[in-house]
Design a protein around this motif. Structure first.
Motif, PDB file in Angstrom:
ATOM      1  N   PHE A 144      37.031  -3.594 -20.768  1.00  0.00           N
ATOM      2  CA  PHE A 144      38.139  -3.457 -21.714  1.00  0.00           C
ATOM      3  C   PHE A 144      37.873  -2.341 -22.719  1.00  0.00           C
ATOM      4  CE2 PHE A 144      40.356  -4.551 -25.671  1.00  0.00           C
ATOM      5  CZ  PHE A 144      41.664  -4.515 -25.193  1.00  0.00           C
ATOM      6  N   ALA A 145      36.654  -2.256 -23.231  1.00  0.00           N
ATOM      7  CA  ALA A 145      36.319  -1.192 -24.183  1.00  0.00           C
ATOM      8  C   ALA A 145      36.434   0.180 -23.521  1.00  0.00           C
ATOM      9  CB  ALA A 145      34.915  -1.397 -24.735  1.00  0.00           C
ATOM     10  N   THR A 146      36.021   0.288 -22.276  1.00  0.00           N
ATOM     11  CA  THR A 146      36.116   1.554 -21.558  1.00  0.00           C
ATOM     12  C   THR A 146      37.560   1.988 -21.402  1.00  0.00           C
ATOM     13  OG1 THR A 146      34.101   1.046 -20.340  1.00  0.00           O
ATOM     14  CG2 THR A 146      35.535   2.732 -19.409  1.00  0.00           C
ATOM     15  N   ILE A 147      38.422   1.063 -20.991  1.00  0.00           N
ATOM     16  CA  ILE A 147      39.837   1.390 -20.818  1.00  0.00           C
ATOM     17  C   ILE A 147      40.474   1.735 -22.150  1.00  0.00           C
ATOM     18  CG2 ILE A 147      42.080   0.439 -20.147  1.00  0.00           C
ATOM     19  CD1 ILE A 147      40.562  -1.173 -17.991  1.00  0.00           C
ATOM     20  N   ALA A 165      38.736  12.792 -21.763  1.00  0.00           N
ATOM     21  CA  ALA A 165      38.878  11.339 -21.913  1.00  0.00           C
ATOM     22  C   ALA A 165      38.016  10.595 -20.895  1.00  0.00           C
ATOM     23  CB  ALA A 165      40.347  10.942 -21.768  1.00  0.00           C
ATOM     24  N   GLY A 166      37.915  11.111 -19.687  1.00  0.00           N
ATOM     25  CA  GLY A 166      37.075  10.474 -18.674  1.00  0.00           C
ATOM     26  C   GLY A 166      35.601  10.520 -19.010  1.00  0.00           C
ATOM     27  N   VAL A 167      35.148  11.648 -19.562  1.00  0.00           N
ATOM     28  CA  VAL A 167      33.740  11.764 -19.953  1.00  0.00           C
ATOM     29  C   VAL A 167      33.431  10.819 -21.112  1.00  0.00           C
ATOM     30  CG1 VAL A 167      32.058  13.338 -20.998  1.00  0.00           C
ATOM     31  CG2 VAL A 167      33.441  14.095 -19.070  1.00  0.00           C
ATOM     32  N   ILE A 168      34.342  10.741 -22.078  1.00  0.00           N
ATOM     33  CA  ILE A 168      34.131   9.823 -23.206  1.00  0.00           C
ATOM     34  C   ILE A 168      34.157   8.378 -22.732  1.00  0.00           C
ATOM     35  CG2 ILE A 168      35.148   9.000 -25.367  1.00  0.00           C
ATOM     36  CD1 ILE A 168      35.918  11.923 -25.916  1.00  0.00           C
ATOM     37  N   THR A 199      41.622   7.974 -26.301  1.00  0.00           N
ATOM     38  CA  THR A 199      41.239   9.387 -26.344  1.00  0.00           C
ATOM     39  C   THR A 199      42.277  10.259 -25.645  1.00  0.00           C
ATOM     40  OG1 THR A 199      38.911   8.740 -26.308  1.00  0.00           O
ATOM     41  CG2 THR A 199      39.416  11.029 -25.767  1.00  0.00           C
ATOM     42  N   LEU A 200      42.753   9.819 -24.511  1.00  0.00           N
ATOM     43  CA  LEU A 200      43.766  10.588 -23.789  1.00  0.00           C
ATOM     44  C   LEU A 200      45.041  10.716 -24.607  1.00  0.00           C
ATOM     45  CD1 LEU A 200      44.540  12.065 -21.178  1.00  0.00           C
ATOM     46  CD2 LEU A 200      45.386   9.872 -20.318  1.00  0.00           C
ATOM     47  N   TRP A 201      45.492   9.642 -25.232  1.00  0.00           N
ATOM     48  CA  TRP A 201      46.707   9.694 -26.040  1.00  0.00           C
ATOM     49  C   TRP A 201      46.528  10.586 -27.271  1.00  0.00           C
ATOM     50  CZ3 TRP A 201      47.743   3.750 -25.845  1.00  0.00           C
ATOM     51  CH2 TRP A 201      48.287   3.425 -24.602  1.00  0.00           C
ATOM     52  N   THR A 223      31.246   3.294 -21.312  1.00  0.00           N
ATOM     53  CA  THR A 223      30.840   2.272 -20.343  1.00  0.00           C
ATOM     54  C   THR A 223      29.337   2.311 -20.082  1.00  0.00           C
ATOM     55  OG1 THR A 223      31.484   1.201 -18.296  1.00  0.00           O
ATOM     56  CG2 THR A 223      31.149   3.540 -18.184  1.00  0.00           C
ATOM     57  N   TRP A 224      28.694   3.466 -20.257  1.00  0.00           N
ATOM     58  CA  TRP A 224      27.246   3.570 -20.086  1.00  0.00           C
ATOM     59  C   TRP A 224      26.525   2.767 -21.157  1.00  0.00           C
ATOM     60  CZ3 TRP A 224      24.270   5.744 -16.365  1.00  0.00           C
ATOM     61  CH2 TRP A 224      22.913   5.897 -16.633  1.00  0.00           C
TER      62      TRP A 224
END
Length: 111
Positions: free
Chosen positions: A94-97, A79-82, A103-105, A87-88
């Motif tokens: 907001f989109a990043t969070i 989830a962090g990589v995605i 993804t994590l859920w 964000t890149w």
């Protein structure tokens, strides 16, 4: 918690470290209050402090969530990589969070 040190010595260390921390921070406030313009080399170096602090906080939570290195089967890392990829390209907090948490859920609960 039982130690061989007395309460006076423990509190002395706490007060001394608190005074040391305060004096370090106050010295920067005093120094920057006296300098009219921050040198460009220092200003360029200070630009990297927030990303370095954020990386020092976030990376261990992603790579070692249980205290040991976990790459295979680590949904937080995926989830962090995605979220980092989002964000890149999008550059929207907001989109990043939203994408990272979504993804994590999905990975954790399998919606």
């Amino acid at each position: 918690m039982v130690t061989e040190y007395g309460s006076v010595s423990i509190w002395s260390v706490v007060v001394a470290l608190g005074a040391l921390t305060f004096s370090i921070r106050a010295s920067f406030i005093y120094l920057f209050g006296r300098i009219e313009e921050v040198p460009s080399r220092l200003s360029n170096a200070l630009r990297f402090v927030p990303p370095a602090v954020f990386a020092a906080i976030a990376v261990p939570a992603l790579v070692a969530p249980e205290g040991t290195l976990a790459v295979v089967g680590n949904e937080r890392l995926v989830a962090g990589v995605i979220a980092a990829a989002v964000t890149w390209y999008v550059d929207d907090v907001f989109a990043t969070i939203a994408v990272g948490m979504g993804t994590l859920w999905i990975l954790r609960f399998g919606f």
